[in-house]
Design an enzyme around this catalytic site. Structure first.
Site, PDB file in Angstrom:
ATOM      1  N   GLY A  14       0.770  -1.232   0.000  1.00  0.00           N
ATOM      2  CA  GLY A  14       0.000   0.000   0.000  1.00  0.00           C
ATOM      3  C   GLY A  14       0.802   1.284   0.000  1.00  0.00           C
ATOM      4  N   ASN A  16       1.257   3.315  -2.551  1.00  0.00           N
ATOM      5  CA  ASN A  16       0.461   4.332  -3.254  1.00  0.00           C
ATOM      6  C   ASN A  16      -0.745   4.759  -2.425  1.00  0.00           C
ATOM      7  OD1 ASN A  16       1.752   5.032  -5.760  1.00  0.00           O
ATOM      8  ND2 ASN A  16       1.389   2.946  -6.433  1.00  0.00           N
ATOM      9  N   LEU A  93      -3.802  -6.365  -7.770  1.00  0.00           N
ATOM     10  CA  LEU A  93      -3.301  -7.318  -8.766  1.00  0.00           C
ATOM     11  C   LEU A  93      -4.308  -8.418  -9.093  1.00  0.00           C
ATOM     12  CD1 LEU A  93       0.359  -7.633  -7.445  1.00  0.00           C
ATOM     13  CD2 LEU A  93      -0.510  -6.153  -9.263  1.00  0.00           C
ATOM     14  N   ILE A  96     -10.422  -8.230 -12.722  1.00  0.00           N
ATOM     15  CA  ILE A  96     -11.859  -7.977 -12.576  1.00  0.00           C
ATOM     16  C   ILE A  96     -12.472  -7.839 -13.974  1.00  0.00           C
ATOM     17  CG2 ILE A  96     -11.840  -6.978 -10.266  1.00  0.00           C
ATOM     18  CD1 ILE A  96     -11.516  -4.219 -11.469  1.00  0.00           C
ATOM     19  N   ASN A 110      -6.001   4.113 -12.345  1.00  0.00           N
ATOM     20  CA  ASN A 110      -4.889   3.211 -12.035  1.00  0.00           C
ATOM     21  C   ASN A 110      -3.582   3.937 -12.300  1.00  0.00           C
ATOM     22  OD1 ASN A 110      -3.576   0.624 -11.498  1.00  0.00           O
ATOM     23  ND2 ASN A 110      -3.142   0.565 -13.684  1.00  0.00           N
ATOM     24  N   HIS A 112       0.348   3.237 -13.388  1.00  0.00           N
ATOM     25  CA  HIS A 112       1.214   2.213 -13.985  1.00  0.00           C
ATOM     26  C   HIS A 112       2.650   2.733 -13.996  1.00  0.00           C
ATOM     27  CE1 HIS A 112       2.321  -1.180 -16.519  1.00  0.00           C
ATOM     28  NE2 HIS A 112       3.001  -0.340 -17.264  1.00  0.00           N
ATOM     29  N   GLU A 183       5.025   8.297  -9.328  1.00  0.00           N
ATOM     30  CA  GLU A 183       3.747   7.703  -8.901  1.00  0.00           C
ATOM     31  C   GLU A 183       3.114   8.454  -7.737  1.00  0.00           C
ATOM     32  OE1 GLU A 183       3.556   3.327  -8.559  1.00  0.00           O
ATOM     33  OE2 GLU A 183       5.543   3.306  -9.467  1.00  0.00           O
TER      34      GLU A 183
END
Length: 213
Positions: A14, A16, A93, A96, A110, A112, A183
């Site tokens: 976690g 991010n 990860l 869905i 999201n 990346h 990020e």
């Protein structure tokens, strides 16, 4: 003014998520408030980060569901029950399906760890992204925040930030620098822009109102 309710989906440590928590505490999420953290497995450190900050948590273990469809249905139900307005994938990860995308069109973000369309798509996650970048000998890498669509890493790009690659980089040192310099900066910024209603999507492209963007 009512705050925009944000759910963050996690599968691991976690980092991010922590960047988002810090941003909210410092007033950098604008009108956004993290109201729920959902983990795809129990015992991950991201849950502890959420609990320490008084954020509601839920564990939806992927192994408890016999298919992607049944898992996606349970996840969608949990997000709707929490009155979620923005979903953020922060190291989530678990695969869905379209049920989630249809319930939250253009409302899933999201981050990346590369400059899409480079080093993205199926199989490109975690250190694999940075291994591929170093193998190719790129001089610049970075991070991308994009809107999630059914096609992996192919949704409209919201923000990107470049990071220099150093000659002696390893996948681990490059990963750390991209997290710290890209990020953790652009993910909270993209969330803020969404919560301020400044992101619009047309023809698979994002336009941002104001700030001369």
């Amino acid at each position: 003014m009512n705050k925009t309710k944000i759910a963050v989906l996690v599968s691991g440590g976690g980092t991010n998520l922590q960047a988002l928590i810090d941003a909210e505490r410092e007033g950098r999420l604008g009108n956004g408030r993290i109201t729920l953290v959902i983990a795809s497995k129990p015992g991950v450190y991201a849950l502890e980060r959420a609990e320490k900050n008084g954020i509601a948590t839920q564990v939806l273990p992927r192994k408890d569901y016999d298919s992607i469809a049944s898992y996606s249905r349970a996840l969608t139900d949990a997000l709707i029950a929490a009155e979620t307005e923005l979903v953020v994938l922060a190291g989530f990860l678990t695969i869905i399906d379209e049920q989630v995308y249809q319930a939250f069109p253009n409302k899933i973000l999201n981050v990346h760890p590369a400059l899409i369309p480079s080093f993205c798509g199926k199989g490109f996650y975690g250190l694999r992204v940075h291994e591929a970048a170093l193998e190719k000998g790129v001089k610049v890498s970075g991070a991308t925040v994009h809107i999630v669509t059914p096609e992996c890493d192919a949704g409209p790009i919201v923000l990107q930030k470049a990071v220099d690659v150093k000659q002696d980089d390893t996948p681990e040192t490059l990963q750390k620098r991209i997290m710290e310099e890209a990020e953790w900066k652009i993910l909270p910024e993209a969330v803020r822009l969404f919560c301020e209603g400044r992101i619009t999507v047309e023809n698979n492209k994002v336009s941002i109102k104001g700030e001369g963007r």
